[in-house]
Design a protein around this motif. Sequence first.
Motif, PDB file in Angstrom:
ATOM      1  N   GLY A  71      39.155  48.746 -32.264  1.00 60.74           N
ATOM      2  CA  GLY A  71      40.218  48.128 -31.009  1.00 60.74           C
ATOM      3  C   GLY A  71      40.026  48.567 -29.905  1.00 60.74           C
ATOM      4  O   GLY A  71      39.217  49.119 -29.518  1.00 60.74           O
ATOM      5  N   GLN A  72      41.278  48.536 -29.209  1.00 55.49           N
ATOM      6  CA  GLN A  72      41.427  48.875 -27.782  1.00 55.49           C
ATOM      7  C   GLN A  72      42.388  49.916 -27.734  1.00 55.49           C
ATOM      8  O   GLN A  72      43.419  50.210 -28.505  1.00 55.49           O
ATOM      9  N   TYR A  73      41.997  51.069 -26.834  1.00 59.01           N
ATOM     10  CA  TYR A  73      42.710  52.049 -26.616  1.00 59.01           C
ATOM     11  C   TYR A  73      42.863  52.523 -25.098  1.00 59.01           C
ATOM     12  O   TYR A  73      42.277  51.893 -24.349  1.00 59.01           O
ATOM     13  N   ALA A  74      43.567  53.696 -24.902  1.00 60.58           N
ATOM     14  CA  ALA A  74      43.613  54.193 -23.630  1.00 60.58           C
ATOM     15  C   ALA A  74      42.974  55.690 -23.439  1.00 60.58           C
ATOM     16  O   ALA A  74      43.082  56.324 -24.370  1.00 60.58           O
ATOM     17  N   LEU A  75      42.016  55.813 -22.410  1.00 60.44           N
ATOM     18  CA  LEU A  75      41.331  56.903 -22.309  1.00 60.44           C
ATOM     19  C   LEU A  75      41.819  57.641 -20.881  1.00 60.44           C
ATOM     20  O   LEU A  75      41.766  57.013 -19.909  1.00 60.44           O
ATOM     21  N   LYS A  76      42.156  58.765 -21.220  1.00 58.21           N
ATOM     22  CA  LYS A  76      42.490  59.665 -19.798  1.00 58.21           C
ATOM     23  C   LYS A  76      41.401  60.672 -19.876  1.00 58.21           C
ATOM     24  O   LYS A  76      40.896  61.108 -20.425  1.00 58.21           O
ATOM     25  N   VAL A  77      41.103  60.723 -18.391  1.00 53.40           N
ATOM     26  CA  VAL A  77      40.165  61.492 -17.934  1.00 53.40           C
ATOM     27  C   VAL A  77      40.613  62.574 -16.949  1.00 53.40           C
ATOM     28  O   VAL A  77      41.482  62.551 -16.016  1.00 53.40           O
ATOM     29  N   GLU A  78      39.987  63.778 -16.933  1.00 52.57           N
ATOM     30  CA  GLU A  78      40.411  64.908 -15.996  1.00 52.57           C
ATOM     31  C   GLU A  78      39.021  66.009 -15.673  1.00 52.57           C
ATOM     32  O   GLU A  78      38.429  66.116 -16.659  1.00 52.57           O
ATOM     33  N   GLY A  79      38.806  66.102 -14.388  1.00 49.25           N
ATOM     34  CA  GLY A  79      37.775  66.806 -14.351  1.00 49.25           C
ATOM     35  C   GLY A  79      37.707  68.204 -14.815  1.00 49.25           C
ATOM     36  O   GLY A  79      39.054  68.872 -14.840  1.00 49.25           O
ATOM     37  N   VAL A  80      36.698  68.792 -15.261  1.00 54.06           N
ATOM     38  CA  VAL A  80      36.534  70.053 -15.991  1.00 54.06           C
ATOM     39  C   VAL A  80      37.415  71.251 -14.984  1.00 54.06           C
ATOM     40  O   VAL A  80      37.680  72.331 -15.470  1.00 54.06           O
ATOM     41  N   ASN A  81      36.889  70.943 -13.636  1.00 56.53           N
ATOM     42  CA  ASN A  81      37.155  72.085 -12.632  1.00 56.53           C
ATOM     43  C   ASN A  81      38.567  71.867 -12.223  1.00 56.53           C
ATOM     44  O   ASN A  81      39.087  72.629 -11.072  1.00 56.53           O
ATOM     45  N   GLU A  82      39.412  71.005 -12.375  1.00 54.55           N
ATOM     46  CA  GLU A  82      40.903  70.871 -11.994  1.00 54.55           C
ATOM     47  C   GLU A  82      41.634  72.199 -12.090  1.00 54.55           C
ATOM     48  O   GLU A  82      41.345  72.642 -13.244  1.00 54.55           O
ATOM     49  N   GLN A  83      42.347  72.652 -11.069  1.00 52.34           N
ATOM     50  CA  GLN A  83      42.992  73.888 -11.246  1.00 52.34           C
ATOM     51  C   GLN A  83      44.303  73.735 -12.474  1.00 52.34           C
ATOM     52  O   GLN A  83      44.266  74.940 -13.120  1.00 52.34           O
ATOM     53  N   ILE A  84      44.766  72.678 -12.322  1.00 55.95           N
ATOM     54  CA  ILE A  84      45.950  72.687 -13.514  1.00 55.95           C
ATOM     55  C   ILE A  84      45.310  71.485 -14.426  1.00 55.95           C
ATOM     56  O   ILE A  84      45.132  70.398 -14.197  1.00 55.95           O
ATOM     57  N   GLN A  85      45.202  72.076 -15.634  1.00 52.38           N
ATOM     58  CA  GLN A  85      44.681  71.361 -16.816  1.00 52.38           C
ATOM     59  C   GLN A  85      45.700  70.602 -17.378  1.00 52.38           C
ATOM     60  O   GLN A  85      46.435  71.018 -18.531  1.00 52.38           O
ATOM     61  N   VAL A  86      46.207  69.298 -16.970  1.00 51.26           N
ATOM     62  CA  VAL A  86      47.240  68.521 -17.313  1.00 51.26           C
ATOM     63  C   VAL A  86      46.730  68.032 -18.708  1.00 51.26           C
ATOM     64  O   VAL A  86      47.824  67.931 -19.741  1.00 51.26           O
ATOM     65  N   LEU A  87      45.689  67.633 -19.049  1.00 47.33           N
ATOM     66  CA  LEU A  87      45.262  67.083 -20.358  1.00 47.33           C
ATOM     67  C   LEU A  87      45.467  67.881 -21.269  1.00 47.33           C
ATOM     68  O   LEU A  87      46.159  67.347 -22.549  1.00 47.33           O
ATOM     69  N   LYS A  88      45.185  69.166 -21.463  1.00 45.81           N
ATOM     70  CA  LYS A  88      45.337  69.995 -22.264  1.00 45.81           C
ATOM     71  C   LYS A  88      46.746  70.234 -23.052  1.00 45.81           C
ATOM     72  O   LYS A  88      46.990  70.171 -24.071  1.00 45.81           O
ATOM     73  N   MET A  89      47.566  70.142 -22.019  1.00 44.96           N
ATOM     74  CA  MET A  89      49.340  70.207 -22.203  1.00 44.96           C
ATOM     75  C   MET A  89      49.517  69.205 -22.833  1.00 44.96           C
ATOM     76  O   MET A  89      50.124  68.814 -24.185  1.00 44.96           O
ATOM     77  N   GLU A  90      49.008  67.765 -22.645  1.00 46.63           N
ATOM     78  CA  GLU A  90      49.453  66.603 -23.265  1.00 46.63           C
ATOM     79  C   GLU A  90      48.736  66.564 -24.681  1.00 46.63           C
ATOM     80  O   GLU A  90      49.594  65.945 -25.502  1.00 46.63           O
ATOM     81  N   VAL A  91      47.701  66.858 -24.724  1.00 48.91           N
ATOM     82  CA  VAL A  91      46.909  66.950 -26.113  1.00 48.91           C
ATOM     83  C   VAL A  91      47.807  67.745 -27.115  1.00 48.91           C
ATOM     84  O   VAL A  91      48.056  67.424 -28.124  1.00 48.91           O
ATOM     85  N   PHE A  92      48.026  68.831 -26.408  1.00 45.59           N
ATOM     86  CA  PHE A  92      49.014  69.979 -27.372  1.00 45.59           C
ATOM     87  C   PHE A  92      50.253  69.377 -27.644  1.00 45.59           C
ATOM     88  O   PHE A  92      50.528  69.387 -28.912  1.00 45.59           O
ATOM     89  N   VAL A  93      51.060  68.864 -26.603  1.00 43.35           N
ATOM     90  CA  VAL A  93      52.226  68.301 -26.993  1.00 43.35           C
ATOM     91  C   VAL A  93      52.210  67.233 -28.101  1.00 43.35           C
ATOM     92  O   VAL A  93      52.936  67.014 -29.080  1.00 43.35           O
ATOM     93  N   LEU A  94      51.481  66.131 -27.918  1.00 44.90           N
ATOM     94  CA  LEU A  94      51.244  65.214 -28.663  1.00 44.90           C
ATOM     95  C   LEU A  94      50.871  65.468 -30.109  1.00 44.90           C
ATOM     96  O   LEU A  94      51.041  64.937 -31.009  1.00 44.90           O
TER      97      LEU A  94
END
Length: 300
Positions: free
Chosen positions: A39-62
């Motif tokens: 099926g269809q999904y949403a994919l979020k991306v973030e550069g590995v060099n970003e100073q603040i890793q927002v995705l990590k927080m998102e994944v942890f919380v979810l």
Amino acid sequence: MAQELIQLQPGTQVERWKIEKKLGEGGFGAVYKVSDSTGQYALKVEGVNEQIQVLKMEVFVLTELGKRGGRHFCKIHDKGRYGTFNYVVMTLVGKSLQDLRKEGPGQHMSLGTAIGCGIQALEGLEDLHAIGYLHRDVKPGNYTIGRIGLDELRKIYVLDFGMARKFTNEQGIIRKPRAAAGFRGTVRYAPISCHLQRELCRKDDVESWLYMLVELTTGNLPWKNIQDMHQVGEYKKRCHNTAINELFVGCPYEYRELMTHIDNLKYYDAPDYQYCYRTIRRALTSNGVKELPYDWENKM
């Protein structure tokens, strides 16, 4: 300094996920609609060099919310690193409450729909607070409906945990407030504490939720055209004291009762969510309106 945003072209494969199209981008990176055989999904991306890793927080919380059976959150279907970016694949959701509000006559929802959205939006915050996190950016743009089928069209999702903060320690004890905290969130919906640069607490998420509820109901917040952050803060203070009618014009009386409850809470207090649900449901009865069907159901 922000890194360059990762741009992925339609047709590109990221592991088993085929990029269909870009859905949008924020300070963190971009979101794409992707598909695989299921099926269809949403994919979020973030550069590995970003100073603040927002995705990590998102994944942890979810992930935490998923363990606890959170009622209003996307499910994570995959996560990993691909080339120069980290990615997470999650539930693909529908339109935001912001967009749905603007589509309504007078740019607001019917009272029954606004209240129904309000109840579900607060349930999401209650679940988030239960795992020890504040959202800190509660606004109609961070809530959406689902996509396919009546159940999903009637379900409200909470999105975007990039500004979330853990307010409890490992033992589940509430952390002491910092002496000063920077402004976080969106000026229009920010709680008064945020304007005063105070540490935020659970009541502040609920205060932002009430501003959102007013806007969904009437299409208006009295300070919406003021640019200066300090002036907006002063206006909000007046609305909590002498100018209460300006905020609640066109709203059920019960919204004032919600504000009284919120204003009486202190930093360490838990909001009485059940009281809030009861009060807002009473507004349905006292105004003779029904929650369902939601405004957008017959348009889908």
